[in-house]
Motif scaffolding. Structure first.
Motif, PDB file in Angstrom:
ATOM      1  N   SER A 178      40.217  10.841  18.431  1.00  0.00           N
ATOM      2  CA  SER A 178      39.128  10.672  17.467  1.00  0.00           C
ATOM      3  C   SER A 178      39.632  10.188  16.112  1.00  0.00           C
ATOM      4  O   SER A 178      38.862   9.694  15.295  1.00  0.00           O
ATOM      5  CB  SER A 178      38.369  11.992  17.293  1.00  0.00           C
ATOM      6  OG  SER A 178      39.247  13.038  16.893  1.00  0.00           O
ATOM      7  N   ASP A 179      40.941  10.320  15.865  1.00  0.00           N
ATOM      8  CA  ASP A 179      41.515   9.886  14.591  1.00  0.00           C
ATOM      9  C   ASP A 179      42.041   8.455  14.634  1.00  0.00           C
ATOM     10  O   ASP A 179      42.536   7.952  13.617  1.00  0.00           O
ATOM     11  CB  ASP A 179      42.673  10.823  14.194  1.00  0.00           C
ATOM     12  CG  ASP A 179      42.195  12.232  13.880  1.00  0.00           C
ATOM     13  OD1 ASP A 179      41.026  12.380  13.463  1.00  0.00           O
ATOM     14  OD2 ASP A 179      42.983  13.178  14.068  1.00  0.00           O
ATOM     15  N   LEU A 180      41.940   7.805  15.796  1.00  0.00           N
ATOM     16  CA  LEU A 180      42.448   6.440  15.930  1.00  0.00           C
ATOM     17  C   LEU A 180      41.551   5.445  15.197  1.00  0.00           C
ATOM     18  O   LEU A 180      40.324   5.577  15.196  1.00  0.00           O
ATOM     19  CB  LEU A 180      42.524   6.043  17.408  1.00  0.00           C
ATOM     20  CG  LEU A 180      43.597   6.744  18.253  1.00  0.00           C
ATOM     21  CD1 LEU A 180      43.368   6.453  19.733  1.00  0.00           C
ATOM     22  CD2 LEU A 180      45.000   6.291  17.826  1.00  0.00           C
ATOM     23  N   THR A 181      42.171   4.443  14.588  1.00  0.00           N
ATOM     24  CA  THR A 181      41.435   3.332  14.000  1.00  0.00           C
ATOM     25  C   THR A 181      41.358   2.231  15.054  1.00  0.00           C
ATOM     26  O   THR A 181      42.388   1.729  15.515  1.00  0.00           O
ATOM     27  CB  THR A 181      42.149   2.796  12.747  1.00  0.00           C
ATOM     28  OG1 THR A 181      42.244   3.850  11.779  1.00  0.00           O
ATOM     29  CG2 THR A 181      41.385   1.633  12.147  1.00  0.00           C
ATOM     30  N   LEU A 182      40.145   1.868  15.450  1.00  0.00           N
ATOM     31  CA  LEU A 182      39.968   0.942  16.561  1.00  0.00           C
ATOM     32  C   LEU A 182      39.706  -0.488  16.092  1.00  0.00           C
ATOM     33  O   LEU A 182      38.859  -0.724  15.228  1.00  0.00           O
ATOM     34  CB  LEU A 182      38.805   1.401  17.446  1.00  0.00           C
ATOM     35  CG  LEU A 182      38.899   2.811  18.042  1.00  0.00           C
ATOM     36  CD1 LEU A 182      37.684   3.087  18.915  1.00  0.00           C
ATOM     37  CD2 LEU A 182      40.186   2.979  18.845  1.00  0.00           C
ATOM     38  N   THR A 183      40.448  -1.425  16.670  1.00  0.00           N
ATOM     39  CA  THR A 183      40.156  -2.837  16.481  1.00  0.00           C
ATOM     40  C   THR A 183      38.962  -3.190  17.368  1.00  0.00           C
ATOM     41  O   THR A 183      38.598  -2.407  18.270  1.00  0.00           O
ATOM     42  CB  THR A 183      41.354  -3.696  16.895  1.00  0.00           C
ATOM     43  OG1 THR A 183      41.581  -3.505  18.320  1.00  0.00           O
ATOM     44  CG2 THR A 183      42.606  -3.299  16.123  1.00  0.00           C
ATOM     45  N   PRO A 184      38.337  -4.342  17.170  1.00  0.00           N
ATOM     46  CA  PRO A 184      37.231  -4.734  18.058  1.00  0.00           C
ATOM     47  C   PRO A 184      37.641  -4.743  19.523  1.00  0.00           C
ATOM     48  O   PRO A 184      36.867  -4.341  20.398  1.00  0.00           O
ATOM     49  CB  PRO A 184      36.868  -6.140  17.562  1.00  0.00           C
ATOM     50  CG  PRO A 184      37.235  -6.117  16.109  1.00  0.00           C
ATOM     51  CD  PRO A 184      38.492  -5.279  16.049  1.00  0.00           C
ATOM     52  N   GLU A 185      38.873  -5.186  19.789  1.00  0.00           N
ATOM     53  CA  GLU A 185      39.355  -5.229  21.176  1.00  0.00           C
ATOM     54  C   GLU A 185      39.526  -3.815  21.724  1.00  0.00           C
ATOM     55  O   GLU A 185      39.214  -3.552  22.895  1.00  0.00           O
ATOM     56  CB  GLU A 185      40.691  -5.980  21.248  1.00  0.00           C
ATOM     57  CG  GLU A 185      40.629  -7.458  20.924  1.00  0.00           C
ATOM     58  CD  GLU A 185      40.604  -7.727  19.431  1.00  0.00           C
ATOM     59  OE1 GLU A 185      40.384  -8.899  19.070  1.00  0.00           O
ATOM     60  OE2 GLU A 185      40.805  -6.770  18.635  1.00  0.00           O
ATOM     61  N   ALA A 186      40.022  -2.909  20.876  1.00  0.00           N
ATOM     62  CA  ALA A 186      40.201  -1.529  21.308  1.00  0.00           C
ATOM     63  C   ALA A 186      38.850  -0.852  21.541  1.00  0.00           C
ATOM     64  O   ALA A 186      38.703  -0.040  22.460  1.00  0.00           O
ATOM     65  CB  ALA A 186      41.000  -0.755  20.260  1.00  0.00           C
ATOM     66  N   GLU A 187      37.858  -1.184  20.710  1.00  0.00           N
ATOM     67  CA  GLU A 187      36.516  -0.636  20.902  1.00  0.00           C
ATOM     68  C   GLU A 187      35.953  -1.068  22.252  1.00  0.00           C
ATOM     69  O   GLU A 187      35.298  -0.288  22.947  1.00  0.00           O
ATOM     70  CB  GLU A 187      35.599  -1.085  19.766  1.00  0.00           C
ATOM     71  CG  GLU A 187      35.891  -0.399  18.439  1.00  0.00           C
ATOM     72  CD  GLU A 187      34.947  -0.848  17.343  1.00  0.00           C
ATOM     73  OE1 GLU A 187      34.160  -1.794  17.590  1.00  0.00           O
ATOM     74  OE2 GLU A 187      34.996  -0.251  16.246  1.00  0.00           O
ATOM     75  N   GLN A 188      36.209  -2.316  22.629  1.00  0.00           N
ATOM     76  CA  GLN A 188      35.757  -2.811  23.930  1.00  0.00           C
ATOM     77  C   GLN A 188      36.441  -2.045  25.060  1.00  0.00           C
ATOM     78  O   GLN A 188      35.798  -1.686  26.057  1.00  0.00           O
ATOM     79  CB  GLN A 188      36.057  -4.303  24.066  1.00  0.00           C
ATOM     80  CG  GLN A 188      35.603  -4.900  25.400  1.00  0.00           C
ATOM     81  CD  GLN A 188      35.977  -6.368  25.529  1.00  0.00           C
ATOM     82  OE1 GLN A 188      36.604  -6.944  24.659  1.00  0.00           O
ATOM     83  NE2 GLN A 188      35.581  -6.962  26.647  1.00  0.00           N
ATOM     84  N   LEU A 189      37.726  -1.772  24.881  1.00  0.00           N
ATOM     85  CA  LEU A 189      38.466  -0.997  25.875  1.00  0.00           C
ATOM     86  C   LEU A 189      37.858   0.395  26.020  1.00  0.00           C
ATOM     87  O   LEU A 189      37.637   0.871  27.143  1.00  0.00           O
ATOM     88  CB  LEU A 189      39.933  -0.883  25.462  1.00  0.00           C
ATOM     89  CG  LEU A 189      40.784   0.177  26.171  1.00  0.00           C
ATOM     90  CD1 LEU A 189      40.838  -0.070  27.672  1.00  0.00           C
ATOM     91  CD2 LEU A 189      42.187   0.199  25.596  1.00  0.00           C
ATOM     92  N   MET A 190      37.562   1.044  24.911  1.00  0.00           N
ATOM     93  CA  MET A 190      37.007   2.390  24.968  1.00  0.00           C
ATOM     94  C   MET A 190      35.608   2.395  25.575  1.00  0.00           C
ATOM     95  O   MET A 190      35.218   3.347  26.261  1.00  0.00           O
ATOM     96  CB  MET A 190      36.985   3.005  23.570  1.00  0.00           C
ATOM     97  CG  MET A 190      38.375   3.198  22.960  1.00  0.00           C
ATOM     98  SD  MET A 190      39.536   4.103  24.026  1.00  0.00           S
ATOM     99  CE  MET A 190      38.965   5.791  23.783  1.00  0.00           C
TER     100      MET A 190
END
Length: 228
Positions: free
Chosen positions: A83-95
């Motif tokens: 929950s503390d991770l900063t997500l890039t747009p690509e990482a958001e898509q992965l999640m």
């Protein structure tokens, strides 16, 4: 033998991961040694309880390049909640894809780096976050030891595969490592909270597995091949 000890000592890393999932009361557990050619790890080593469908989807889409957990692990040695991770747009898509497979996005990861620079990540996760922080806090010290044991077990398996050497159990590696530091049987027993007889047994097993006639030879061989 306690269940956790059995899970770590008597099985492969893959089996240990599966057993620990239930013992730790988590939905999924993943152990990952990061790719590091300079440290002798030419290919990532991953053992996970995630379903094969997700693992295949992850690999086919090259998600390792944008995985926020792995990115954080490469740049830091501190444990972290997902929950503390900063997500890039690509990482958001992965999640989002992660959620589509109903795998849960509530997780916690620990980082371990050994004396040879080999870094690994141990991640646990659940589908819901109810009581998650408290659960992690209660498990944390145990998770640190489990992670170190899994790391040694995995390294032993990697070396066994590449060098044709036998696999050593985590406690056998630990006892050899402390012996290499000049610790006596009794000192190792105190450090690991074991009996002196048990320490002697682990060291004898390690010596026999490494096909050495003396403990000094076994330590030298383990050091030479970076088992410890």
């Amino acid at each position: 033998m306690p269940p956790l000890t059995t899970a770590l000592e008597e099985n492969s890393t893959a089996d240990a991961v599966l057993n620990l999932q239930g013992l730790l009361k988590v939905d999924h557990l993943t152990f990952h040694i990061l790719n590091n050619p300079s440290a002798g790890i030419d290919n990532p080593f991953v053992r996970t309880t995630y379903p094969e469908a997700w693992v295949s989807h992850y690999l086919l889409n090259s998600y390792s390049a944008v995985d926020p957990v792995l990115q954080r692990a490469h740049s830091s040695d501190e444990p972290f909640f997902w929950s503390d991770l900063t997500l890039t747009p690509e990482a958001e898509q992965l999640m989002e894809q992660f959620g589509t497979f109903d795998l849960g996005k509530t997780g916690y990861s620990l980082i371990h780096t050994d004396a040879h620079g080999r870094k690994s990540v141990l991640s646990i996760s659940r589908r819901d976050d109810a009581g998650w922080a408290g659960h992690v806090d209660a498990l944390h010290d145990m998770l640190v030891q489990i992670h170190a044991d899994l790391h040694m077990k995995a390294v032993s398996e990697i070396i066994a595969d590449t060098r044709g050497l036998p696999q050593l159990a985590p406690r056998e590696c630990e006892c050899l490592r402390f012996t290499s530091q000049g610790k006596t049987y009794s000192e190792i027993a105190i450090i690991l909270d074991l009996s002196e007889h048990t320490v002697r047994s682990y060291l004898k097993l390690a010596r026999v597995k490494l096909n050495c006639v003396s403990l000094a030879q076994a330590v030298a061989k383990a050091v030479r091949y970076k088992i410890i």
